[in-house]
Design a protein around this motif. Structure first.
Motif, mmCIF file in Angstrom:
data_model
loop_
_atom_site.group_PDB
_atom_site.id
_atom_site.type_symbol
_atom_site.label_atom_id
_atom_site.label_comp_id
_atom_site.label_asym_id
_atom_site.label_seq_id
_atom_site.Cartn_x
_atom_site.Cartn_y
_atom_site.Cartn_z
ATOM 1 N N GLY A 107 -26.585 107.689 69.250
ATOM 2 C CA GLY A 107 -26.956 108.134 67.915
ATOM 3 C C GLY A 107 -26.246 109.383 67.455
ATOM 4 O O GLY A 107 -26.795 110.155 66.659
ATOM 5 N N PHE A 108 -25.032 109.616 67.959
ATOM 6 C CA PHE A 108 -24.297 110.826 67.614
ATOM 7 C C PHE A 108 -23.327 110.635 66.448
ATOM 8 O O PHE A 108 -22.751 111.616 65.972
ATOM 9 C CB PHE A 108 -23.499 111.319 68.819
ATOM 10 N N ILE A 109 -23.072 109.408 66.027
ATOM 11 C CA ILE A 109 -22.046 109.143 65.027
ATOM 12 C C ILE A 109 -22.643 108.326 63.892
ATOM 13 O O ILE A 109 -23.467 107.429 64.117
ATOM 14 C CB ILE A 109 -20.838 108.405 65.665
ATOM 15 N N ASP A 110 -22.258 108.660 62.678
ATOM 16 C CA ASP A 110 -22.752 107.921 61.519
ATOM 17 C C ASP A 110 -21.672 106.996 60.978
ATOM 18 O O ASP A 110 -20.529 106.993 61.452
ATOM 19 C CB ASP A 110 -23.232 108.880 60.423
ATOM 20 N N ARG A 111 -22.037 106.208 59.966
ATOM 21 C CA ARG A 111 -21.128 105.205 59.412
ATOM 22 C C ARG A 111 -19.897 105.840 58.771
ATOM 23 O O ARG A 111 -18.784 105.341 58.904
ATOM 24 C CB ARG A 111 -21.875 104.358 58.374
ATOM 25 N N LYS A 128 -18.307 103.781 70.801
ATOM 26 C CA LYS A 128 -19.432 102.934 71.193
ATOM 27 C C LYS A 128 -20.473 103.741 71.958
ATOM 28 O O LYS A 128 -21.681 103.583 71.733
ATOM 29 C CB LYS A 128 -18.924 101.765 72.043
ATOM 30 N N ILE A 129 -20.032 104.619 72.847
ATOM 31 C CA ILE A 129 -20.967 105.478 73.579
ATOM 32 C C ILE A 129 -21.698 106.410 72.610
ATOM 33 O O ILE A 129 -22.924 106.583 72.686
ATOM 34 C CB ILE A 129 -20.222 106.284 74.655
ATOM 35 N N SER A 130 -20.938 107.016 71.697
ATOM 36 C CA SER A 130 -21.534 107.918 70.721
ATOM 37 C C SER A 130 -22.510 107.176 69.813
ATOM 38 O O SER A 130 -23.559 107.709 69.429
ATOM 39 C CB SER A 130 -20.433 108.592 69.898
ATOM 40 N N LEU A 169 -4.833 104.918 73.224
ATOM 41 C CA LEU A 169 -5.627 105.757 72.315
ATOM 42 C C LEU A 169 -6.666 104.931 71.577
ATOM 43 O O LEU A 169 -7.818 105.348 71.412
ATOM 44 C CB LEU A 169 -4.703 106.466 71.318
ATOM 45 N N GLY A 170 -6.267 103.746 71.098
ATOM 46 C CA GLY A 170 -7.212 102.888 70.398
ATOM 47 C C GLY A 170 -8.371 102.456 71.272
ATOM 48 O O GLY A 170 -9.539 102.524 70.865
ATOM 49 N N LEU A 171 -8.071 101.993 72.495
ATOM 50 C CA LEU A 171 -9.135 101.574 73.409
ATOM 51 C C LEU A 171 -10.012 102.751 73.813
ATOM 52 O O LEU A 171 -11.243 102.621 73.912
ATOM 53 C CB LEU A 171 -8.518 100.926 74.646
ATOM 54 N N LEU A 172 -9.394 103.908 74.050
ATOM 55 C CA LEU A 172 -10.159 105.087 74.453
ATOM 56 C C LEU A 172 -11.146 105.500 73.371
ATOM 57 O O LEU A 172 -12.336 105.727 73.646
ATOM 58 C CB LEU A 172 -9.193 106.234 74.772
ATOM 59 N N PHE A 173 -10.668 105.586 72.129
ATOM 60 C CA PHE A 173 -11.560 106.004 71.053
ATOM 61 C C PHE A 173 -12.583 104.918 70.722
ATOM 62 O O PHE A 173 -13.690 105.220 70.266
ATOM 63 C CB PHE A 173 -10.747 106.379 69.812
ATOM 64 N N SER A 174 -12.235 103.648 70.949
ATOM 65 C CA SER A 174 -13.214 102.582 70.769
ATOM 66 C C SER A 174 -14.377 102.740 71.742
ATOM 67 O O SER A 174 -15.548 102.633 71.360
ATOM 68 C CB SER A 174 -12.538 101.218 70.961
ATOM 69 N N LYS A 175 -14.064 103.028 73.015
ATOM 70 C CA LYS A 175 -15.113 103.239 74.009
ATOM 71 C C LYS A 175 -15.947 104.472 73.682
ATOM 72 O O LYS A 175 -17.182 104.466 73.789
ATOM 73 C CB LYS A 175 -14.480 103.385 75.397
ATOM 74 N N ASP A 187 -12.694 94.418 70.266
ATOM 75 C CA ASP A 187 -13.953 93.734 70.563
ATOM 76 C C ASP A 187 -14.827 93.538 69.330
ATOM 77 O O ASP A 187 -15.929 92.999 69.423
ATOM 78 C CB ASP A 187 -14.749 94.505 71.621
ATOM 79 N N GLY A 188 -14.368 93.978 68.158
ATOM 80 C CA GLY A 188 -15.115 93.758 66.926
ATOM 81 C C GLY A 188 -16.130 94.822 66.583
ATOM 82 O O GLY A 188 -16.683 94.814 65.481
ATOM 83 N N HIS A 189 -16.404 95.762 67.485
ATOM 84 C CA HIS A 189 -17.422 96.783 67.203
ATOM 85 C C HIS A 189 -17.031 97.657 66.013
ATOM 86 O O HIS A 189 -17.861 97.935 65.144
ATOM 87 C CB HIS A 189 -17.634 97.651 68.451
ATOM 88 N N PHE A 190 -15.778 98.075 65.985
ATOM 89 C CA PHE A 190 -15.329 98.928 64.878
ATOM 90 C C PHE A 190 -15.415 98.171 63.553
ATOM 91 O O PHE A 190 -15.788 98.748 62.529
ATOM 92 C CB PHE A 190 -13.899 99.390 65.142
ATOM 93 N N ASN A 191 -15.084 96.876 63.558
ATOM 94 C CA ASN A 191 -15.152 96.080 62.333
ATOM 95 C C ASN A 191 -16.576 95.976 61.811
ATOM 96 O O ASN A 191 -16.822 96.007 60.601
ATOM 97 C CB ASN A 191 -14.604 94.666 62.585
ATOM 98 N N VAL A 192 -17.539 95.831 62.743
ATOM 99 C CA VAL A 192 -18.935 95.725 62.348
ATOM 100 C C VAL A 192 -19.397 96.993 61.648
ATOM 101 O O VAL A 192 -20.063 96.947 60.609
ATOM 102 C CB VAL A 192 -19.817 95.441 63.584
ATOM 103 N N GLN A 193 -19.032 98.131 62.186
ATOM 104 C CA GLN A 193 -19.491 99.404 61.636
ATOM 105 C C GLN A 193 -18.839 99.731 60.294
ATOM 106 O O GLN A 193 -19.407 100.491 59.503
ATOM 107 C CB GLN A 193 -19.220 100.530 62.637
#
Length: 591
Positions: free
Chosen positions: A274-278, A268-270, A259-265, A317-323
């Motif tokens: 430009g479909f998701i905000d901070r 990132k696509i969203s 679930l974590g990896l799926l929602f991470s992907k 991969d750190g993407h969620f932490n960055v956002q």
């Protein structure tokens, strides 16, 4: 005017002196009360009182939170529990969870589940990228042998103190006390004191361990329950392996990771489209953790391990932490949930059950059990195994890590979970399963209360004695090569790019990847190697072979010529000298 008559208003002599200050407010007050009574507006309900208590405590504690948490080092765990005891059934009798009837155990179980799930998810997110993979060996050594040792030893102590319980029932109670509580553990993994005095490697390994062993309490509880309620030992062991390990633990961990990896992907696509905000990223702290435990608990898997695995996977991969970097909303959620949870625990504690001679429960036995658990549950195995754990560099750190194994929300959760699988006790109990059901919560809740007091007040005690692993030192600016600790080139005027965070000492930073996009108004973090050239900072009392310095630079406006505020943290990871010292220093900016 014709047709109109005026009636004089007779005011008593006693009110005629100051009619505005006395007579009118009294009439208004009585009229207001009359309206309330006539319309039946005054309604004192249990939910209303609960909202008043929770909101009032958070408001009042927030007024002095900086003083209490950063100066006295007392967090909401201790104060919330104390406040819950005050408003509970034994003092003010305002908030009484145990009087809610047959749903009381279910409500308590779900309150603890939500708080634990959000806390474990946050721990998984806040660990460095791929931390669980890189430190898997250390965690395996630290978690499994320590839990098994404490489980067996504590069960033996319980049976010795309470002869009415057999060893299998004692193992069931010990399973509730085996996991380390991640909420109470935050006292020494977060905050000002932890940053200054506890090495970062110890903070991280303790956070990861407290999260992992919460979910691993399921197998320890399962084997005890199966041996208690099943007539065949073979059947009990078979169910324990198939259900307790393969289905609950393995499936729960895999489910959370997927679930974590799926929602991470997906995020990132969203994000690329430009479909998701901070704000939506930050909402995942609460939404995804609840979603994960909902699925896991529905299919009967280990929901706590699933929440922790989901948090670790979503930030792999750190993407969620960055956002979510520098966003405080998740901390606010965590703070409010913790306050409410420990107020609930304080009001839930069954003080009258701590003196139950018919079950062999007396206060002195409970106190003796508490002392034995503090000494024997974690300290001996960690002292024996710390040389196999690279993150723990000395026996002093092993002793420190062994002491800080608090029992709190997780123990209450597991004990209530055990009650759902045990029969309702009669008076007197008809068999050992009923005897266990009657004694598990008094014993566990007393140990939780003792742990909150001891571990919650350990930091203030250590602070007064200045006796953990480091001491407060002063940083003095000097142009010398003695004990040289460097400061980056931007001090001289060469500003680094404001939109990146770079690490040259190690690849992972504490939150996120090594390069994190940020706004120009936010601070930039630079981790520098000791050999880098720059301004020398003499650190009094710190050896010359200090490994690294972490500086946090607070950026200024473009035309601001005031000195820049720099936070310098000297990190020493050598065995026996693990000191972190932090000092704010202002450097003049050379134009």
């Amino acid at each position: 005017m014709a047709g109109l008559t005026f009636t004089a208003l007779h005011v008593p002599v006693s009110l005629s002196v100051s009619p505005i200050n006395t007579w009118f407010p009294q009439r208004l007050y009585h009229a207001f009360l009359s309206i309330i009574m006539d319309l039946d507006l005054l309604q004192v309900t249990t939910p209303g009182l609960a909202y008043i208590c929770l909101g009032g405590f958070v408001v009042l504690f927030s007024m002095v939170s900086l003083l209490v948490k950063e100066k006295l080092y007392i967090n909401e765990v201790v104060l919330g529990t104390g406040f819950g005891i005050i408003i509970g059934p034994y003092l003010a009798n305002v908030f009484t969870p145990r009087e809610w009837g047959p749903l009381e155990n279910t409500i308590t179980l779900e309150v603890m589940r939500i708080v634990l799930a959000t806390g474990l998810f946050a721990v998984g997110v806040e660990l460095p990228c791929a931390y669980m993979k890189e430190h898997a060996k250390s965690l395996l050594i630290m978690v499994v042998p320590t839990m098994a040792f404490g489980w067996v030893v504590v069960a033996g102590i319980i049976q010795a103190l309470f002869p009415g319980l057999n060893y299998i029932s004692s193992l069931c109670i010990a399973a509730c006390l085996t996991p380390t509580d991640p909420v109470t553990c935050a006292a020494i993994t977060r905050g000002k004191f932890a940053t200054k005095h506890v090495p970062v490697n110890i903070r991280r390994i303790l956070s990861a361990e407290s999260a992992a062993n919460d979910g691993l309490a399921y197998p320890f509880l399962a084997i005890s329950i199966y041996l208690t309620v099943e007539t065949s030992v073979r059947t009990a062991l078979g169910k324990w392996f198939l259900v307790g390990w393969l289905y609950q633990v393995i499936l729960g961990t895999a489910l959370g990771a997927v679930l974590g990896l799926l929602f991470s992907k997906l995020m990132k696509i969203s994000h690329k489209k430009g479909f998701i905000d901070r704000e939506s990223y930050v909402a995942q702290y609460l939404a995804l953790s609840i979603f994960t435990i909902g699925i896991a608990s529905t299919i009967g898997a280990d929901d706590l391990l699933a929440a922790f695995a989901a948090g670790s996977a979503i930030s792999w991969d750190g993407h969620f932490n960055v956002q979510t970097e520098d966003d405080v909303f998740s901390s606010v959620i965590d703070y409010v949930l913790n306050c409410g949870c420990f107020i609930y625990i304080g009001a839930w504690l069954p003080f009258d059950a701590y003196n139950s001679p018919e079950y062999g429960i007396t206060p002195w036995k409970l106190v003796l059990l508490m002392i034995a658990i503090l000494v024997l549950r974690r300290i001996p195995p960690l002292l024996a195994l710390y040389k196999l754990i690279p993150e723990i560099g000395s026996w002093q750190e092993a002793l420190f890590s062994g002491h800080f194994g608090p029992m709190g929300v997780s123990a209450v959760f597991v004990s209530n979970l055990a009650l759902t699988r045990l029969p309702t006790p009669e008076h007197p109990p008809a068999n050992q399963a009923q005897y266990l059901a009657a004694t598990i919560q008094p014993i566990v809740s007393f140990i939780v209360l003792g742990s909150i007091i001891v571990h919650g007040l350990s930091i203030p005690f250590f602070s007064m004695g200045r006796g953990v692993h480091s001491r407060t030192v002063s940083l003095t600016m000097t142009w010398t090569s003695r004990n040289r600790v460097t400061v980056p080139d931007w001090v001289f005027g060469a500003r680094s790019a404001p939109n990146t965070v770079e690490s040259t000492a190690e690849e992972d930073v504490e939150r996120g990847s090594t390069k994190m996009p940020q706004d120009t108004d936010e601070s930039t973090v630079n981790t520098l190697d000791i050999a880098s050239p720059g301004i020398a900072v003499a650190v009094e009392g710190v050896p010359g072979d200090t490994d690294s310095v972490v500086t946090r630079r607070h950026s200024r406006g473009k035309n601001d010529s005031s000195p820049e505020l720099v936070q310098v943290e000297a990190v020493n990871n050598h065995a026996g000298q693990d000191d972190n010292q932090t000092q704010n220093v202002r450097f003049p900016f050379a134009q």
